[in-house]
Motif scaffolding. Structure first.
Motif, mmCIF file in Angstrom:
data_model
loop_
_atom_site.group_PDB
_atom_site.id
_atom_site.type_symbol
_atom_site.label_atom_id
_atom_site.label_comp_id
_atom_site.label_asym_id
_atom_site.label_seq_id
_atom_site.Cartn_x
_atom_site.Cartn_y
_atom_site.Cartn_z
ATOM 1 N N SER A 148 -68.711 6.287 -91.794
ATOM 2 C CA SER A 148 -69.509 6.150 -90.499
ATOM 3 C C SER A 148 -68.728 6.446 -89.241
ATOM 4 O O SER A 148 -67.233 6.555 -89.126
ATOM 5 N N THR A 149 -69.108 7.078 -88.141
ATOM 6 C CA THR A 149 -68.716 6.660 -87.088
ATOM 7 C C THR A 149 -68.583 5.915 -86.645
ATOM 8 O O THR A 149 -66.788 5.437 -85.837
ATOM 9 N N GLY A 150 -68.504 4.265 -86.657
ATOM 10 C CA GLY A 150 -67.836 3.880 -86.341
ATOM 11 C C GLY A 150 -66.791 3.028 -87.067
ATOM 12 O O GLY A 150 -66.032 1.749 -86.549
ATOM 13 N N THR A 151 -66.840 3.304 -88.176
ATOM 14 C CA THR A 151 -65.912 3.016 -89.204
ATOM 15 C C THR A 151 -64.187 3.636 -88.745
ATOM 16 O O THR A 151 -63.456 3.423 -88.763
ATOM 17 N N THR A 152 -64.861 4.818 -88.240
ATOM 18 C CA THR A 152 -63.599 5.509 -87.450
ATOM 19 C C THR A 152 -63.104 5.127 -86.530
ATOM 20 O O THR A 152 -61.947 5.201 -86.486
ATOM 21 N N LYS A 153 -63.163 4.403 -85.455
ATOM 22 C CA LYS A 153 -63.574 4.140 -84.239
ATOM 23 C C LYS A 153 -62.774 3.089 -84.941
ATOM 24 O O LYS A 153 -61.757 2.495 -84.166
ATOM 25 N N SER A 154 -62.900 2.064 -85.815
ATOM 26 C CA SER A 154 -62.565 0.969 -85.502
ATOM 27 C C SER A 154 -61.306 0.789 -86.100
ATOM 28 O O SER A 154 -60.225 0.581 -86.438
ATOM 29 N N ASN A 155 -61.183 2.095 -87.822
ATOM 30 C CA ASN A 155 -59.961 2.370 -87.801
ATOM 31 C C ASN A 155 -58.812 3.074 -86.731
ATOM 32 O O ASN A 155 -57.308 2.848 -86.983
ATOM 33 N N LEU A 156 -59.290 3.751 -86.104
ATOM 34 C CA LEU A 156 -58.789 4.138 -84.862
ATOM 35 C C LEU A 156 -57.552 2.974 -84.561
ATOM 36 O O LEU A 156 -56.658 3.115 -84.067
ATOM 37 N N ALA A 157 -58.291 2.257 -84.105
ATOM 38 C CA ALA A 157 -58.064 1.378 -82.992
ATOM 39 C C ALA A 157 -57.481 0.348 -83.959
ATOM 40 O O ALA A 157 -56.002 -0.033 -83.390
ATOM 41 N N ARG A 158 -57.498 0.278 -85.087
ATOM 42 C CA ARG A 158 -56.836 -0.316 -85.913
ATOM 43 C C ARG A 158 -55.236 -0.269 -85.990
ATOM 44 O O ARG A 158 -53.810 -0.386 -85.768
ATOM 45 N N ALA A 159 -55.541 1.023 -86.405
ATOM 46 C CA ALA A 159 -54.300 2.559 -86.510
ATOM 47 C C ALA A 159 -52.892 1.945 -85.018
ATOM 48 O O ALA A 159 -52.183 1.784 -84.943
ATOM 49 N N ARG A 160 -53.461 1.696 -84.111
ATOM 50 C CA ARG A 160 -52.872 2.037 -82.643
ATOM 51 C C ARG A 160 -52.697 0.974 -82.421
ATOM 52 O O ARG A 160 -51.499 0.493 -82.659
ATOM 53 N N ALA A 161 -53.307 -0.155 -83.074
ATOM 54 C CA ALA A 161 -52.901 -1.207 -82.726
ATOM 55 C C ALA A 161 -51.488 -1.727 -83.696
ATOM 56 O O ALA A 161 -50.859 -2.941 -83.029
#
Length: 180
Positions: A148-161
């Motif tokens: 899902s796009t929600g999962t892409t957004k959360s995975n991106l946020a976690r990667a950046r963190a």
């Protein structure tokens, strides 16, 4: 021989033209494969497989748009194939940063940055690479990875963190060692 002629010769299965095409793009596409592979050996395998697919599908290239972009998409899709249907692409935990994490990369080398990106868990590395490094939208990433796009957004946020934490720790160590 220009690129268009090399492509036309590759369409005729000319092995010399295939070697030229490989030489033109292998280094660049190897870098792409590194972003989407777990290690150097997998990246090399993905590069070879990607070129086999390119040569097998080169008849479909109709000289509309960039050949490099067309071929790069094939290389990326090939590298992503091993992750298709793998359930660990979903969210790992709920510690999503509330705002976008800014990463200060001014005081680190590109080698270190690539190293820590490569150390990210697969689901974070793939989303980060597709979205940040290759410029795909969240919608395109979600379609490519079947999440899902929600999962892409959360995975991106976690990667950046994760990257921010590693860069901050690296910068702190670097400052301490230069102060001695």
């Amino acid at each position: 021989m220009g690129l268009d002629e090399i492509i036309n010769q590759c369409k005729k299965n000319n092995s010399k033209a295939q070697a030229q095409l490989y030489q033109l793009f292998a280094k660049k596409f190897y870098g792409v494969c590194l972003k989407y592979s777990s290690n150097y050996a997998d990246a090399e395998d993905n590069l070879q497989d990607g070129f086999l697919i390119i040569f097998g599908k080169i008849e479909q290239y109709n000289f509309k748009g960039s050949f490099e972009g067309w071929a790069k998409r094939i290389v990326i899709n090939n590298a992503l194939q091993k992750f298709k249907g793998v359930r660990y692409m979903e969210v790992i935990n709920d510690n999503i940063p509330d705002e976008e994490v800014e990463i200060d990369v001014e005081n680190i080398s590109i080698d270190y940055l690539m190293q820590i990106i490569h150390e990210l868990p697969d689901q974070y590395r793939l989303v980060f690479s597709l979205y940040v490094l290759d410029g795909y939208s969240h919608k395109e990433v979600s379609e490519m990875l079947k999440i899902s796009t929600g999962t892409t957004k959360s995975n991106l946020a976690r990667a950046r963190a994760i990257l921010k934490d590693k860069i901050d720790a690296y910068s702190t160590i670097k400052i301490k060692s230069s102060a001695k």
